[in-house]
Scaffold this motif. Structure first.
Motif, PDB file in Angstrom:
ATOM      1  N   ILE A  88     -14.705 -39.746  10.866  1.00  0.00           N
ATOM      2  CA  ILE A  88     -14.097 -38.512  11.380  1.00  0.00           C
ATOM      3  C   ILE A  88     -14.606 -37.315  10.563  1.00  0.00           C
ATOM      4  CG2 ILE A  88     -11.873 -38.287  10.128  1.00  0.00           C
ATOM      5  CD1 ILE A  88     -12.211 -38.136  13.916  1.00  0.00           C
ATOM      6  N   ALA A  89     -14.874 -37.547   9.299  1.00  0.00           N
ATOM      7  CA  ALA A  89     -15.426 -36.471   8.453  1.00  0.00           C
ATOM      8  C   ALA A  89     -16.814 -36.082   8.962  1.00  0.00           C
ATOM      9  CB  ALA A  89     -15.510 -36.945   7.009  1.00  0.00           C
ATOM     10  N   GLN A  90     -17.536 -37.051   9.465  1.00  0.00           N
ATOM     11  CA  GLN A  90     -18.882 -36.738   9.985  1.00  0.00           C
ATOM     12  C   GLN A  90     -18.770 -35.984  11.325  1.00  0.00           C
ATOM     13  OE1 GLN A  90     -20.361 -40.736   9.687  1.00  0.00           O
ATOM     14  NE2 GLN A  90     -21.081 -40.437   7.591  1.00  0.00           N
ATOM     15  N   ASN A  91     -17.730 -36.306  12.112  1.00  0.00           N
ATOM     16  CA  ASN A  91     -17.525 -35.582  13.380  1.00  0.00           C
ATOM     17  C   ASN A  91     -17.003 -34.162  13.132  1.00  0.00           C
ATOM     18  OD1 ASN A  91     -18.239 -37.934  14.579  1.00  0.00           O
ATOM     19  ND2 ASN A  91     -16.283 -38.375  15.561  1.00  0.00           N
ATOM     20  N   TYR A  92     -16.222 -33.995  12.063  1.00  0.00           N
ATOM     21  CA  TYR A  92     -15.575 -32.695  11.786  1.00  0.00           C
ATOM     22  C   TYR A  92     -15.832 -32.262  10.348  1.00  0.00           C
ATOM     23  CZ  TYR A  92     -13.394 -33.575  16.216  1.00  0.00           C
ATOM     24  OH  TYR A  92     -13.213 -33.827  17.556  1.00  0.00           O
ATOM     25  N   PRO A  93     -17.045 -31.813  10.076  1.00  0.00           N
ATOM     26  CA  PRO A  93     -17.424 -31.558   8.670  1.00  0.00           C
ATOM     27  C   PRO A  93     -16.663 -30.416   8.000  1.00  0.00           C
ATOM     28  CG  PRO A  93     -19.298 -31.218  10.177  1.00  0.00           C
ATOM     29  CD  PRO A  93     -18.149 -31.667  11.013  1.00  0.00           C
ATOM     30  N   LYS A  94     -16.039 -29.548   8.751  1.00  0.00           N
ATOM     31  CA  LYS A  94     -15.324 -28.441   8.086  1.00  0.00           C
ATOM     32  C   LYS A  94     -13.823 -28.698   7.978  1.00  0.00           C
ATOM     33  CE  LYS A  94     -18.922 -25.880   7.456  1.00  0.00           C
ATOM     34  NZ  LYS A  94     -19.584 -26.876   6.582  1.00  0.00           N
ATOM     35  N   SER A  95     -13.399 -29.920   8.228  1.00  0.00           N
ATOM     36  CA  SER A  95     -11.954 -30.185   8.285  1.00  0.00           C
ATOM     37  C   SER A  95     -11.367 -30.523   6.908  1.00  0.00           C
ATOM     38  CB  SER A  95     -11.704 -31.355   9.238  1.00  0.00           C
ATOM     39  OG  SER A  95     -12.381 -32.495   8.735  1.00  0.00           O
ATOM     40  N   ASN A  96     -10.021 -30.537   6.872  1.00  0.00           N
ATOM     41  CA  ASN A  96      -9.302 -31.058   5.698  1.00  0.00           C
ATOM     42  C   ASN A  96      -8.770 -32.435   6.073  1.00  0.00           C
ATOM     43  OD1 ASN A  96      -9.464 -28.488   4.402  1.00  0.00           O
ATOM     44  ND2 ASN A  96      -7.799 -27.809   5.749  1.00  0.00           N
ATOM     45  N   ILE A  97      -9.158 -33.452   5.313  1.00  0.00           N
ATOM     46  CA  ILE A  97      -8.731 -34.813   5.646  1.00  0.00           C
ATOM     47  C   ILE A  97      -7.824 -35.356   4.550  1.00  0.00           C
ATOM     48  CG2 ILE A  97      -9.542 -37.186   6.030  1.00  0.00           C
ATOM     49  CD1 ILE A  97     -12.062 -36.035   7.229  1.00  0.00           C
ATOM     50  N   THR A  98      -6.710 -35.971   4.968  1.00  0.00           N
ATOM     51  CA  THR A  98      -5.852 -36.643   3.990  1.00  0.00           C
ATOM     52  C   THR A  98      -5.849 -38.135   4.289  1.00  0.00           C
ATOM     53  OG1 THR A  98      -4.454 -34.672   3.927  1.00  0.00           O
ATOM     54  CG2 THR A  98      -3.557 -36.659   2.924  1.00  0.00           C
ATOM     55  N   CYS A  99      -6.228 -38.928   3.292  1.00  0.00           N
ATOM     56  CA  CYS A  99      -6.204 -40.389   3.400  1.00  0.00           C
ATOM     57  C   CYS A  99      -4.898 -40.878   2.781  1.00  0.00           C
ATOM     58  CB  CYS A  99      -7.339 -41.015   2.602  1.00  0.00           C
ATOM     59  SG  CYS A  99      -8.953 -40.636   3.239  1.00  0.00           S
ATOM     60  N   ILE A 100      -4.091 -41.564   3.575  1.00  0.00           N
ATOM     61  CA  ILE A 100      -2.789 -42.044   3.077  1.00  0.00           C
ATOM     62  C   ILE A 100      -2.709 -43.555   3.236  1.00  0.00           C
ATOM     63  CG2 ILE A 100      -0.287 -41.987   3.467  1.00  0.00           C
ATOM     64  CD1 ILE A 100      -0.563 -39.146   4.450  1.00  0.00           C
ATOM     65  N   ASP A 101      -2.263 -44.224   2.189  1.00  0.00           N
ATOM     66  CA  ASP A 101      -1.976 -45.663   2.290  1.00  0.00           C
ATOM     67  C   ASP A 101      -0.906 -46.007   1.263  1.00  0.00           C
ATOM     68  OD1 ASP A 101      -3.879 -48.111   3.677  1.00  0.00           O
ATOM     69  OD2 ASP A 101      -2.338 -48.711   2.232  1.00  0.00           O
ATOM     70  N   GLU A 102      -0.155 -47.050   1.551  1.00  0.00           N
ATOM     71  CA  GLU A 102       0.882 -47.445   0.582  1.00  0.00           C
ATOM     72  C   GLU A 102       0.292 -48.344  -0.506  1.00  0.00           C
ATOM     73  OE1 GLU A 102       3.343 -50.045  -0.121  1.00  0.00           O
ATOM     74  OE2 GLU A 102       2.147 -51.645   0.714  1.00  0.00           O
ATOM     75  N   LEU A 116     -20.477 -39.253   1.484  1.00  0.00           N
ATOM     76  CA  LEU A 116     -20.415 -37.863   1.945  1.00  0.00           C
ATOM     77  C   LEU A 116     -20.886 -36.932   0.834  1.00  0.00           C
ATOM     78  CD1 LEU A 116     -16.864 -37.733   3.572  1.00  0.00           C
ATOM     79  CD2 LEU A 116     -19.053 -37.869   4.773  1.00  0.00           C
ATOM     80  N   GLN A 117     -21.453 -35.817   1.223  1.00  0.00           N
ATOM     81  CA  GLN A 117     -21.755 -34.776   0.251  1.00  0.00           C
ATOM     82  C   GLN A 117     -20.438 -34.077  -0.099  1.00  0.00           C
ATOM     83  OE1 GLN A 117     -24.784 -34.354  -1.001  1.00  0.00           O
ATOM     84  NE2 GLN A 117     -25.481 -36.004   0.337  1.00  0.00           N
ATOM     85  N   ALA A 118     -20.207 -33.823  -1.366  1.00  0.00           N
ATOM     86  CA  ALA A 118     -18.927 -33.271  -1.806  1.00  0.00           C
ATOM     87  C   ALA A 118     -18.563 -31.988  -1.064  1.00  0.00           C
ATOM     88  CB  ALA A 118     -18.968 -33.019  -3.302  1.00  0.00           C
ATOM     89  N   GLU A 119     -19.574 -31.168  -0.736  1.00  0.00           N
ATOM     90  CA  GLU A 119     -19.252 -29.872  -0.133  1.00  0.00           C
ATOM     91  C   GLU A 119     -18.919 -29.992   1.356  1.00  0.00           C
ATOM     92  OE1 GLU A 119     -22.031 -30.748  -1.556  1.00  0.00           O
ATOM     93  OE2 GLU A 119     -23.778 -30.311  -0.346  1.00  0.00           O
ATOM     94  N   ASP A 120     -19.162 -31.155   1.953  1.00  0.00           N
ATOM     95  CA  ASP A 120     -19.004 -31.295   3.399  1.00  0.00           C
ATOM     96  C   ASP A 120     -17.560 -31.177   3.866  1.00  0.00           C
ATOM     97  OD1 ASP A 120     -21.593 -31.488   3.922  1.00  0.00           O
ATOM     98  OD2 ASP A 120     -21.665 -33.648   4.300  1.00  0.00           O
ATOM     99  N   VAL A 121     -16.697 -31.942   3.248  1.00  0.00           N
ATOM    100  CA  VAL A 121     -15.302 -31.935   3.703  1.00  0.00           C
ATOM    101  C   VAL A 121     -14.372 -31.886   2.513  1.00  0.00           C
ATOM    102  CG1 VAL A 121     -15.182 -33.087   5.961  1.00  0.00           C
ATOM    103  CG2 VAL A 121     -15.565 -34.412   3.886  1.00  0.00           C
ATOM    104  N   ASN A 122     -13.145 -31.470   2.816  1.00  0.00           N
ATOM    105  CA  ASN A 122     -12.134 -31.402   1.783  1.00  0.00           C
ATOM    106  C   ASN A 122     -11.213 -32.616   1.971  1.00  0.00           C
ATOM    107  OD1 ASN A 122     -10.303 -30.561  -0.049  1.00  0.00           O
ATOM    108  ND2 ASN A 122      -9.422 -28.956   1.247  1.00  0.00           N
ATOM    109  N   VAL A 123     -11.286 -33.578   1.073  1.00  0.00           N
ATOM    110  CA  VAL A 123     -10.491 -34.805   1.256  1.00  0.00           C
ATOM    111  C   VAL A 123      -9.434 -34.924   0.159  1.00  0.00           C
ATOM    112  CG1 VAL A 123     -10.572 -37.301   1.651  1.00  0.00           C
ATOM    113  CG2 VAL A 123     -12.593 -35.931   2.109  1.00  0.00           C
ATOM    114  N   THR A 124      -8.211 -35.276   0.590  1.00  0.00           N
ATOM    115  CA  THR A 124      -7.116 -35.523  -0.348  1.00  0.00           C
ATOM    116  C   THR A 124      -6.699 -36.984  -0.204  1.00  0.00           C
ATOM    117  OG1 THR A 124      -6.374 -33.288   0.114  1.00  0.00           O
ATOM    118  CG2 THR A 124      -4.809 -34.688  -1.023  1.00  0.00           C
TER     119      THR A 124
END
Ligand SMILES: C[S@@+](CC[C@H](N)C(=O)[O-])C[C@H]1O[C@@H](n2cnc3c(N)ncnc32)[C@H](O)[C@@H]1O
Length: 392
Positions: free
Chosen positions: A264-278, A294-302
């Protein structure tokens, strides 16, 4: 149902998380068997719990950690839900002991040597192996190492693993369908076995696989879902992920190794993505997967270890992706899927979308219809469906 667990250390009113099924207890007879035996050793002076450094492993909801919180304990788990349940139950039953217990994440190294190690079974053998190899390096000579397991779950390979990684192991007779495992820490030949069965340090026990088309490497710590190969449901979802409409804030709910986030990061390179798991190991694996590909500058991942969206801001998110779990530890059911879908509706902005994949026979479309008042079939094959629901 009576939530009171009766033990020689006291009686404790324990709750599970989630606490929705009143037929499920927060403990089983294996917990009680272990506590009964431990108390006998304590009373007879064979084990000095007052001065011991105690490690508790895989305590699901606090059945061991709550009664023993009065002593000096570390409670080690891969589950943020288990850690939350332990704290909740200590607050409820013995708030004065709250500061005494330390919660250790499965992704942390053990920092000291223990005099008493108490463990419960886990379903995932690779994860159990990872834990036992860690423990083997962190026990004091003459440590008491005691496991508790439901008899039906005791496998030959569990005994073999304990024999090899820590020491000679014997199972007790059954009591209320549970057994204790007595592990002798004074084993011989430990070095020989470590070389044979642990070519890497447990802390770096990572498996990887490559995605077919792209050759991207997916990273998996020991307790991660489908850690050796791409799950077939996930594979189907990857073929049908959204790629047209624009989304800014995206959540990968139950992210596992992060493979959905990667795509999804590759489909939406300017997005903010949050990965959640227990699972702490899942969240750490997702980070490794995304960092590597991924290149660090591509997406903002939390990255967040959390019980689904329980603490997540409402009306904040444009797109949620989810391949829901269908069991919690040994209990199979749809409670977590319900929770994830209901919380998704709260978390989405108006017009926001939940996309899920599931086995056809689970009929998730009925749940989405009930919660969102709509659903759309995006794709289906003979085993799986990809569904979308919109918050109106
Ligand atoms: C079926 S796996 C999907 C993993 C990954 N998204 C994939 O498709 O390969 C479900 C994931 O949900 C996680 N999970 C289970 N219960 C959860 C909860 N209450 N909150 C967050 N994640 C949870 C599990 O640890 C697991 O990683």
């Amino acid at each position: 149902m009576n939530d009171q667990m009766i033990t020689p250390f006291g009686d404790f009113n324990l709750k599970r998380i989630p606490d929705s099924d009143k037929n499920l207890y927060a403990w089983n007879s294996a917990d009680r068997y272990l506590l009964n035996h431990l108390f006998e050793l304590y009373q007879s002076g064979e084990v000095d719990l007052d001065n011991a450094k105690i490690l508790i492993i895989n305590d699901a909801f606090g059945a061991l950690s709550v009664p023993l919180a009065q002593f000096s304990c570390d409670s080690y788990s891969d589950s943020v839900i288990s850690h939350q349940a332990i704290i909740q139950n200590i607050k409820q039953c013995c708030p004065e002991d709250l500061g005494k217990i330390t919660l250790l994440k499965s992704t942390e190294a053990l920092k000291c040597h223990y005099d008493v190690v108490l463990f419960k079974e886990v379903k995932n053998y690779a994860f159990f192996q990872d834990e036992m190899l860690k423990v083997a390096q962190h026990v004091n000579p003459d440590a008491l190492i005691l496991g508790a397991i439901m008899a039906k779950n005791l496998q030959k390979n569990t005994m073999e693993l304990l024999n090899k990684s820590i020491g000679q192991t014997q199972a007790s007779l059954a009591w209320k369908k549970a057994r204790l495992l007595f592990v002798n820490s004074e084993k011989t030949g430990q070095d020989e076995v470590k070389v044979k069965s642990s070519p890497v340090q447990p802390e770096t026990n990572i498996s990887t696989y490559e995605l077919d088309e792209s050759n991207e490497i997916i990273y998996n710590l020991a307790n991660v879902f489908s850690k050796n190969k791409l799950d077939i449901g996930t594979r189907f979802f990857l073929q049908h992920l959204p790629n047209e409409k624009n989304y800014k804030n995206i959540i990968d709910l139950g992210c596992g190794n992060g493979v959905l986030s990667l795509k999804i990061a590759q489909n939406y390179p300017k997005s903010n993505i949050t990965c959640i798991d227990e699972s702490y190991m899942a969240v750490a694996s997702a980070k490794m997967t995304l960092d590597a590909n991924l290149q660090a500058e591509d997406v903002n991942v939390t990255y967040k270890a959390a019980n689904a969206l329980s603490d997540y801001p409402q009306n904040s998110t444009d797109l949620i992706l989810c391949n829901p779990p269908f069991h919690q530890q040994y209990v199979v059911g749809d409670a977590i899927a319900w929770q994830m879908f209901k919380q998704s509706k709260k978390t989405l902005v108006k017009g926001g979308e939940l996309w899920i994949v599931g086995n056809r026979h689970l009929a998730y479309h009925l749940k989405l219809q009930k919660i969102f008042g709509n659903h759309e079939f995006i794709a289906a094959n003979n085993k799986f469906v990809v569904l979308k629901a919109v918050k109106n």
